[in-house]
Design a protein around this motif. Structure first.
Motif, PDB file in Angstrom:
ATOM      1  N   ASP A 132      18.880  11.800  32.543  1.00  0.00           N
ATOM      2  CA  ASP A 132      18.607  10.411  32.356  1.00  0.00           C
ATOM      3  C   ASP A 132      18.216   9.785  33.929  1.00  0.00           C
ATOM      4  O   ASP A 132      17.291   9.023  33.864  1.00  0.00           O
ATOM      5  CB  ASP A 132      19.724   9.491  31.877  1.00  0.00           C
ATOM      6  CG  ASP A 132      19.306   8.139  31.725  1.00  0.00           C
ATOM      7  OD1 ASP A 132      18.641   8.088  30.608  1.00  0.00           O
ATOM      8  OD2 ASP A 132      20.026   7.320  31.964  1.00  0.00           O
ATOM      9  N   CYS A 133      18.740  10.386  34.987  1.00  0.00           N
ATOM     10  CA  CYS A 133      18.220   9.800  36.276  1.00  0.00           C
ATOM     11  C   CYS A 133      16.688  10.236  36.431  1.00  0.00           C
ATOM     12  O   CYS A 133      16.066   9.402  36.682  1.00  0.00           O
ATOM     13  CB  CYS A 133      19.060  10.754  37.302  1.00  0.00           C
ATOM     14  SG  CYS A 133      18.493  10.418  38.915  1.00  0.00           S
TER      15      CYS A 133
ATOM     16  N   ARG B  55      14.686   7.591  34.330  1.00  0.00           N
ATOM     17  CA  ARG B  55      14.419   6.398  34.897  1.00  0.00           C
ATOM     18  C   ARG B  55      13.564   6.604  36.154  1.00  0.00           C
ATOM     19  O   ARG B  55      12.719   5.413  36.406  1.00  0.00           O
ATOM     20  CB  ARG B  55      15.681   5.979  35.369  1.00  0.00           C
ATOM     21  CG  ARG B  55      16.946   5.802  34.206  1.00  0.00           C
ATOM     22  CD  ARG B  55      17.956   4.540  34.778  1.00  0.00           C
ATOM     23  NE  ARG B  55      18.849   5.419  36.033  1.00  0.00           N
ATOM     24  CZ  ARG B  55      19.706   6.467  35.931  1.00  0.00           C
ATOM     25  NH1 ARG B  55      20.240   6.683  34.583  1.00  0.00           N
ATOM     26  NH2 ARG B  55      20.158   6.976  36.851  1.00  0.00           N
TER      27      ARG B  55
ATOM     28  N   GLU C  15       9.865   6.853  34.846  1.00  0.00           N
ATOM     29  CA  GLU C  15       9.496   5.492  34.463  1.00  0.00           C
ATOM     30  C   GLU C  15       9.071   4.531  35.235  1.00  0.00           C
ATOM     31  O   GLU C  15       8.229   3.807  35.047  1.00  0.00           O
ATOM     32  CB  GLU C  15      10.557   5.209  33.368  1.00  0.00           C
ATOM     33  CG  GLU C  15      10.424   6.040  32.010  1.00  0.00           C
ATOM     34  CD  GLU C  15      11.665   5.715  31.031  1.00  0.00           C
ATOM     35  OE1 GLU C  15      12.623   4.789  31.540  1.00  0.00           O
ATOM     36  OE2 GLU C  15      11.673   6.112  29.933  1.00  0.00           O
ATOM     37  N   GLU C  16      10.023   4.363  36.208  1.00  0.00           N
ATOM     38  CA  GLU C  16       9.713   3.571  37.273  1.00  0.00           C
ATOM     39  C   GLU C  16       8.531   3.754  38.146  1.00  0.00           C
ATOM     40  O   GLU C  16       7.725   2.856  38.388  1.00  0.00           O
ATOM     41  CB  GLU C  16      10.989   3.281  38.310  1.00  0.00           C
ATOM     42  CG  GLU C  16      10.844   2.318  39.386  1.00  0.00           C
ATOM     43  CD  GLU C  16      10.724   0.977  39.016  1.00  0.00           C
ATOM     44  OE1 GLU C  16      10.396   0.187  39.793  1.00  0.00           O
ATOM     45  OE2 GLU C  16      10.983   0.539  37.704  1.00  0.00           O
TER      46      GLU C  16
END
Length: 302
Positions: free
Chosen positions: A165-166, A169, A172-173
């Motif tokens: 998940d890190c 994120r 995506e950023e």
């Protein structure tokens, strides 16, 4: 030549009106998985010496490393332009003022036309992203994340220090900010079957990545993985097994994802397994022939 996958060399040729080459740089960075912030052991498989070329020496300035790297390549390609590749360790793991100084020193060198910055997905705080976004609007820039696996059990096993998940994120950023974003995965990590690797292709395809690097699990002398391999040997793919796996994996990747490489080559004196005796281009030729012979194509099963 038939386009059976979305090849990086073709993609990068469309970005520049001249030939470009990555020049690896060691900016003197560390890693939160080595300096004690997360761990002092590092990832179980990692030894940065396996991919730093001879001209890449952290004792020298960025300008000196680039000058030597240019001399290394210019013998063969005198009209080459360069992408300064901050490769060793985690190249966003420093105060933003230091990062700006290092990146701008690289960009100030003659014939350097862009940056490639390799890092971990847990080393891109907002101020670092701000800097990378700013630079990406001024020059060509690729931000490259080590994802390695999308399986959290595997990530814990290899002491990666972050979960999938890190990675999601961070990718995506970076995408939201308009930064060209690359990812890196390893196939054949301990405990992962071919079926599990192929399943992960869907996870990777769902990320807003622009570029993907793939390579085989390598057991390198002096790493904790090497100690584990000696104490309790685990399966390491032979070249034919790996070709079949990569071909299947590629078929499960979305067609728009640019594929930069499929294999890595550690120095022979450091490598325990697998020892295939193939150059990277030889492997790629065999992979391409296998895919053509079997009517395989990127995205066919995505």
């Amino acid at each position: 030549m038939e386009e059976i996958y979305n090849d990086f060399s073709r993609w990068i040729r469309n970005k520049f009106p001249y030939r470009v080459q990555k020049l690896s740089i060691d900016g003197g960075f560390s890693c939160p998985n080595r300096d004690g912030k997360l761990s002092r052991g590092g990832c179980s498989y990692c030894d940065n010496r396996t991919f730093n070329p001879s001209y890449c020496d952290r004792r020298r300035s960025i300008a000196e490393q680039i000058a030597e790297g240019k001399q290394f390549f210019s013998r063969k390609y005198p009209d080459m332009k360069y992408l300064a590749y901050f490769q060793a360790f985690s190249n966003t793991y420093a105060p933003v003022d230091k990062l700006r100084k290092l990146y701008e020193e690289a960009l100030a060198q003659d014939d350097v036309v862009g940056l490639v910055v390799g890092t971990r997905p847990d080393c891109v705080a907002a101020d670092v992203m701000d800097l990378l976004q700013e630079l990406s609007r001024q020059t060509f820039l690729i931000l490259e994340f080590g994802i390695e696996s999308t399986n959290d059990t595997t990530l814990r096993l290899i002491n990666r220090g972050h979960d999938f998940d890190c990675s999601r994120r961070a990718v995506e950023e970076a995408h939201r900010r308009g930064i060209i974003t690359g990812g890196h995965v390893i196939l054949g990590l301990p405990g992962e079957t071919p079926e599990e690797s192929v399943r992960q292709a869907g996870d990777i395809s769902a990320l807003p990545l622009d570029i993907l690097k793939i390579h085989q699990m390598q057991v390198v002398r002096g790493t904790r993985l090497a100690q584990q391999y000696e104490e309790e040997p685990f399966h390491v793919y032979d070249v034919d097994e790996y070709i079949r796996l990569v071909a299947d994996y590629i078929e499960h990747l979305r067609p728009s994802l640019v594929l930069e490489r499929f294999v890595s080559q550690s120095p022979a004196e450091m490598l325990i397994a697998p020892r295939w005796g193939l150059k990277n281009y030889e492997f790629t030729a065999r992979l391409r022939r296998y895919m053509l012979d079997h009517g395989m194509k990127q995205g066919r099963k995505a």
